[in-house]
Structure formats: structure tokens, C-alpha cells
Design an enzyme around this catalytic site. Structure first.
Site, mmCIF file in Angstrom:
data_model
loop_
_atom_site.group_PDB
_atom_site.id
_atom_site.type_symbol
_atom_site.label_atom_id
_atom_site.label_comp_id
_atom_site.label_asym_id
_atom_site.label_seq_id
_atom_site.Cartn_x
_atom_site.Cartn_y
_atom_site.Cartn_z
ATOM 1 N N ASP A 60 0.924 -1.276 0.236
ATOM 2 C CA ASP A 60 -0.006 -0.005 -0.193
ATOM 3 C C ASP A 60 0.904 1.252 0.133
ATOM 4 O O ASP A 60 0.595 2.187 0.460
ATOM 5 C CB ASP A 60 -0.856 0.013 1.101
ATOM 6 C CG ASP A 60 -1.940 1.155 1.112
ATOM 7 O OD1 ASP A 60 -2.321 1.377 0.053
ATOM 8 O OD2 ASP A 60 -2.144 1.595 2.147
ATOM 9 N N LYS A 100 -1.863 -1.512 -5.062
ATOM 10 C CA LYS A 100 -2.474 -0.612 -5.668
ATOM 11 C C LYS A 100 -1.725 0.088 -6.769
ATOM 12 O O LYS A 100 -0.535 0.122 -6.720
ATOM 13 C CB LYS A 100 -3.164 0.461 -4.774
ATOM 14 C CG LYS A 100 -2.162 1.272 -4.118
ATOM 15 C CD LYS A 100 -3.065 2.335 -3.181
ATOM 16 C CE LYS A 100 -1.538 3.176 -2.467
ATOM 17 N NZ LYS A 100 -2.254 3.972 -1.455
#
Length: 117
Positions: A60, A100
Site C-alpha cells: 500500500d 494498488k
């Protein structure tokens, strides 16, 4: 939260550039995933916990935010590549990698440079 979802005795390791607040059932370190020192520290912690590989790597990572979206997107995607490199060293066979990604348009020249084609 990962600690609540893993089997008892699993190693949950958090890595960030800044100190992570203590979390019961997890180990955290202040490291830069782009540096060899980080890999050495991960190996040491894995050895201390009797872990040969991770079943899951969650990324992340986020660059410092400053308002230049396209530059931040490139920095984010560069961190993704670094996290993939790190995960390939520590992820168990059939393990899972999750990240992501910010999508931006890249031309073929930029992709060739990024992936050393």
C-alpha cells in the site's frame, strides 16, 4: 486488518519509512523497501520467527503527496515495481501479491526505459 485474518502464529510484518504504531501480533520496521538493508532486515526477522516465505504480500506504498498528480503517479508506480521485486524474493510458491496502482498514460519509450527492454 491482517493480524485478525491470519492463522495463529503467523508472521505479520509491516514496513514503512516512518514508525508504525505497535500492533499486537505484528512486527513492524522502519525501512526503505528500495534498499538492500531492508531485505537483510526482513531475512533476519523471518529467521527469528522460523518463517521461510510469506503467503501474502500487501503493498500500500504511497509517495509523499504534494499536488503534482502525474509525478506522484509515476512515483507510486515505481514503488509498485520495487514492491514486486521485494515480493519475488520473499513470497511463497502460490503466494499472493496485492498492490494498488495509479494508471497514467505511458508511451512505448517510457515503458522500455522502465522495464529495461
Amino acid at each position: 486488518m491482517a493480524v485478525q485474518r491470519v492463522p495463529v502464529g503467523s508472521l505479520v510484518l509491516g514496513i514503512d519509512l516512518v514508525k508504525i504504531a505497535p500492533l499486537r501480533g505484528a512486527v513492524s520496521i522502519e525501512q526503505d523497501i528500495t534498499k538492500p538493508e531492508c531485505r537483510a532486515k526482513i531475512k533476519k526477522i523471518m529467521g527469528e520467527h522460523g518463517v521461510g516465505a510469506f503467503d501474502l504480500v500487501l503493498h500500500d506504498g504511497s509517495p509523499n503527496i504534494g499536488g503534482a498528480w502525474s509525478q506522484e503517479a509515476m512515483a507510486q508506480n515505481s514503488l509498485v515495481i520495487d514492491s514486486v521485486r521485494l515480493a519475488t524474493q520473499f513470497l511463497a510458491p502460490k503466494g499472493t501479491f496485492v498492490t494498488k496502482v495509479r494508471f497514467i498514460f505511458l508511451g512505448f519509450v517510457e515503458l522500455e526505459i522502465m522495464f529495461d527492454c
